[in-house]
Design a protein around this motif. Structure first.
Motif, PDB file in Angstrom:
ATOM      1  N   ASP A  12     -62.025 -28.836  17.172  1.00 56.18           N
ATOM      2  CA  ASP A  12     -62.524 -27.518  16.793  1.00 56.18           C
ATOM      3  C   ASP A  12     -62.487 -26.555  17.983  1.00 56.18           C
ATOM      4  O   ASP A  12     -62.072 -25.402  17.848  1.00 56.18           O
ATOM      5  CB  ASP A  12     -63.948 -27.645  16.248  1.00 56.18           C
ATOM      6  CG  ASP A  12     -64.429 -26.388  15.573  1.00 56.18           C
ATOM      7  OD1 ASP A  12     -63.725 -25.893  14.656  1.00 56.18           O
ATOM      8  OD2 ASP A  12     -65.507 -25.894  15.945  1.00 56.18           O
ATOM      9  N   GLU A  15     -58.657 -25.856  18.762  1.00 51.69           N
ATOM     10  CA  GLU A  15     -58.046 -25.013  17.729  1.00 51.69           C
ATOM     11  C   GLU A  15     -58.549 -23.573  17.846  1.00 51.69           C
ATOM     12  O   GLU A  15     -57.792 -22.624  17.614  1.00 51.69           O
ATOM     13  CB  GLU A  15     -58.331 -25.574  16.335  1.00 51.69           C
ATOM     14  CG  GLU A  15     -57.566 -26.843  16.024  1.00 51.69           C
ATOM     15  CD  GLU A  15     -56.059 -26.616  15.940  1.00 51.69           C
ATOM     16  OE1 GLU A  15     -55.626 -25.666  15.267  1.00 51.69           O
ATOM     17  OE2 GLU A  15     -55.315 -27.408  16.549  1.00 51.69           O
ATOM     18  N   GLY A  16     -59.805 -23.408  18.206  1.00 51.72           N
ATOM     19  CA  GLY A  16     -60.325 -22.066  18.436  1.00 51.72           C
ATOM     20  C   GLY A  16     -59.573 -21.359  19.544  1.00 51.72           C
ATOM     21  O   GLY A  16     -59.216 -20.177  19.428  1.00 51.72           O
ATOM     22  N   TRP A  19     -55.787 -20.594  18.384  1.00 50.04           N
ATOM     23  CA  TRP A  19     -55.632 -19.520  17.402  1.00 50.04           C
ATOM     24  C   TRP A  19     -56.457 -18.281  17.754  1.00 50.04           C
ATOM     25  O   TRP A  19     -56.629 -17.396  16.942  1.00 50.04           O
ATOM     26  CB  TRP A  19     -55.981 -20.037  16.004  1.00 50.04           C
ATOM     27  CG  TRP A  19     -55.056 -21.144  15.624  1.00 50.04           C
ATOM     28  CD1 TRP A  19     -55.380 -22.458  15.471  1.00 50.04           C
ATOM     29  CD2 TRP A  19     -53.652 -21.049  15.379  1.00 50.04           C
ATOM     30  NE1 TRP A  19     -54.260 -23.185  15.152  1.00 50.04           N
ATOM     31  CE2 TRP A  19     -53.179 -22.344  15.084  1.00 50.04           C
ATOM     32  CE3 TRP A  19     -52.735 -19.992  15.387  1.00 50.04           C
ATOM     33  CZ2 TRP A  19     -51.842 -22.611  14.798  1.00 50.04           C
ATOM     34  CZ3 TRP A  19     -51.409 -20.263  15.095  1.00 50.04           C
ATOM     35  CH2 TRP A  19     -50.979 -21.561  14.801  1.00 50.04           C
ATOM     36  N   ARG A  20     -56.927 -18.235  19.008  1.00 50.66           N
ATOM     37  CA  ARG A  20     -57.639 -17.061  19.545  1.00 50.66           C
ATOM     38  C   ARG A  20     -58.911 -16.751  18.761  1.00 50.66           C
ATOM     39  O   ARG A  20     -59.312 -15.620  18.624  1.00 50.66           O
ATOM     40  CB  ARG A  20     -56.700 -15.868  19.604  1.00 50.66           C
ATOM     41  CG  ARG A  20     -55.500 -16.162  20.499  1.00 50.66           C
ATOM     42  CD  ARG A  20     -54.375 -15.195  20.360  1.00 50.66           C
ATOM     43  NE  ARG A  20     -54.802 -13.844  20.655  1.00 50.66           N
ATOM     44  CZ  ARG A  20     -54.177 -12.768  20.200  1.00 50.66           C
ATOM     45  NH1 ARG A  20     -53.110 -12.895  19.449  1.00 50.66           N
ATOM     46  NH2 ARG A  20     -54.613 -11.575  20.491  1.00 50.66           N
ATOM     47  N   ARG A  21     -59.563 -17.793  18.285  1.00 50.88           N
ATOM     48  CA  ARG A  21     -60.872 -17.668  17.637  1.00 50.88           C
ATOM     49  C   ARG A  21     -61.915 -18.134  18.665  1.00 50.88           C
ATOM     50  O   ARG A  21     -62.479 -19.222  18.569  1.00 50.88           O
ATOM     51  CB  ARG A  21     -60.918 -18.505  16.364  1.00 50.88           C
ATOM     52  CG  ARG A  21     -59.948 -18.023  15.306  1.00 50.88           C
ATOM     53  CD  ARG A  21     -60.119 -18.760  13.985  1.00 50.88           C
ATOM     54  NE  ARG A  21     -59.940 -20.197  14.127  1.00 50.88           N
ATOM     55  CZ  ARG A  21     -58.892 -20.875  13.662  1.00 50.88           C
ATOM     56  NH1 ARG A  21     -57.930 -20.258  13.014  1.00 50.88           N
ATOM     57  NH2 ARG A  21     -58.821 -22.181  13.832  1.00 50.88           N
ATOM     58  N   TYR A  22     -62.143 -17.277  19.652  1.00 51.58           N
ATOM     59  CA  TYR A  22     -62.972 -17.653  20.794  1.00 51.58           C
ATOM     60  C   TYR A  22     -64.426 -17.907  20.406  1.00 51.58           C
ATOM     61  O   TYR A  22     -65.095 -18.742  21.021  1.00 51.58           O
ATOM     62  CB  TYR A  22     -62.869 -16.598  21.888  1.00 51.58           C
ATOM     63  CG  TYR A  22     -61.434 -16.366  22.314  1.00 51.58           C
ATOM     64  CD1 TYR A  22     -60.637 -17.431  22.721  1.00 51.58           C
ATOM     65  CD2 TYR A  22     -60.871 -15.101  22.265  1.00 51.58           C
ATOM     66  CE1 TYR A  22     -59.313 -17.236  23.089  1.00 51.58           C
ATOM     67  CE2 TYR A  22     -59.545 -14.900  22.629  1.00 51.58           C
ATOM     68  CZ  TYR A  22     -58.777 -15.962  23.044  1.00 51.58           C
ATOM     69  OH  TYR A  22     -57.468 -15.762  23.401  1.00 51.58           O
ATOM     70  N   ASP A  23     -64.926 -17.213  19.390  1.00 51.06           N
ATOM     71  CA  ASP A  23     -66.296 -17.473  18.936  1.00 51.06           C
ATOM     72  C   ASP A  23     -66.432 -18.899  18.419  1.00 51.06           C
ATOM     73  O   ASP A  23     -67.469 -19.537  18.619  1.00 51.06           O
ATOM     74  CB  ASP A  23     -66.705 -16.484  17.844  1.00 51.06           C
ATOM     75  CG  ASP A  23     -66.930 -15.087  18.382  1.00 51.06           C
ATOM     76  OD1 ASP A  23     -67.210 -14.953  19.592  1.00 51.06           O
ATOM     77  OD2 ASP A  23     -66.822 -14.130  17.600  1.00 51.06           O
ATOM     78  N   GLN A  24     -65.397 -19.406  17.765  1.00 48.98           N
ATOM     79  CA  GLN A  24     -65.395 -20.789  17.285  1.00 48.98           C
ATOM     80  C   GLN A  24     -65.484 -21.748  18.465  1.00 48.98           C
ATOM     81  O   GLN A  24     -66.278 -22.692  18.447  1.00 48.98           O
ATOM     82  CB  GLN A  24     -64.127 -21.052  16.480  1.00 48.98           C
ATOM     83  CG  GLN A  24     -63.923 -22.489  16.057  1.00 48.98           C
ATOM     84  CD  GLN A  24     -62.612 -22.683  15.307  1.00 48.98           C
ATOM     85  OE1 GLN A  24     -62.164 -21.798  14.588  1.00 48.98           O
ATOM     86  NE2 GLN A  24     -62.004 -23.846  15.480  1.00 48.98           N
ATOM     87  N   SER A  25     -64.676 -21.509  19.486  1.00 49.11           N
ATOM     88  CA  SER A  25     -64.699 -22.374  20.666  1.00 49.11           C
ATOM     89  C   SER A  25     -66.022 -22.241  21.409  1.00 49.11           C
ATOM     90  O   SER A  25     -66.553 -23.229  21.922  1.00 49.11           O
ATOM     91  CB  SER A  25     -63.549 -22.021  21.611  1.00 49.11           C
ATOM     92  OG  SER A  25     -62.318 -22.346  21.019  1.00 49.11           O
ATOM     93  N   ASP A  45     -56.841 -12.575  26.684  1.00 53.67           N
ATOM     94  CA  ASP A  45     -56.311 -12.541  25.328  1.00 53.67           C
ATOM     95  C   ASP A  45     -54.927 -11.897  25.211  1.00 53.67           C
ATOM     96  O   ASP A  45     -54.087 -12.386  24.466  1.00 53.67           O
ATOM     97  CB  ASP A  45     -57.293 -11.831  24.398  1.00 53.67           C
ATOM     98  CG  ASP A  45     -56.913 -11.995  22.949  1.00 53.67           C
ATOM     99  OD1 ASP A  45     -56.809 -13.147  22.499  1.00 53.67           O
ATOM    100  OD2 ASP A  45     -56.698 -10.975  22.275  1.00 53.67           O
TER     101      ASP A  45
END
Length: 75
Positions: A12, A15-16, A19-25, A45
């Motif tokens: 998780d 993948e964050g 795919w540039r989903r930094y809040d997820q990471s 970014d």
């Protein structure tokens, strides 16, 4: 969630980043470091694109509440 204690957490987090989903990471970063993590990735970014990654090694802490994860990136 603040620890990388199993394969799903590692995946998780990575993948964050990929795919540039930094809040997820950031959900997997200790809260004391979260703002610094997000600021650093916001600055990167425009310049960094991760094509793929491979988890090379995962070492759990003695208390098994944190992990040191070595990752190989392709960009």
């Amino acid at each position: 969630m603040t620890s990388l204690t199993n394969a799903d957490d590692v995946r998780d987090f990575q993948e964050g980043l990929r795919w540039r989903r930094y809040d997820q990471s950031a959900d997997h970063v200790p809260s004391a470091s979260r703002t610094r993590f997000l600021d650093a990735h916001d600055q990167l970014d425009n310049d960094l694109r991760i094509d793929d990654y491979e988890v090379v090694r995962v070492s759990l802490s003695d208390g098994r509440n944190a992990a040191m994860v070595r990752v190989r990136y392709t960009w």
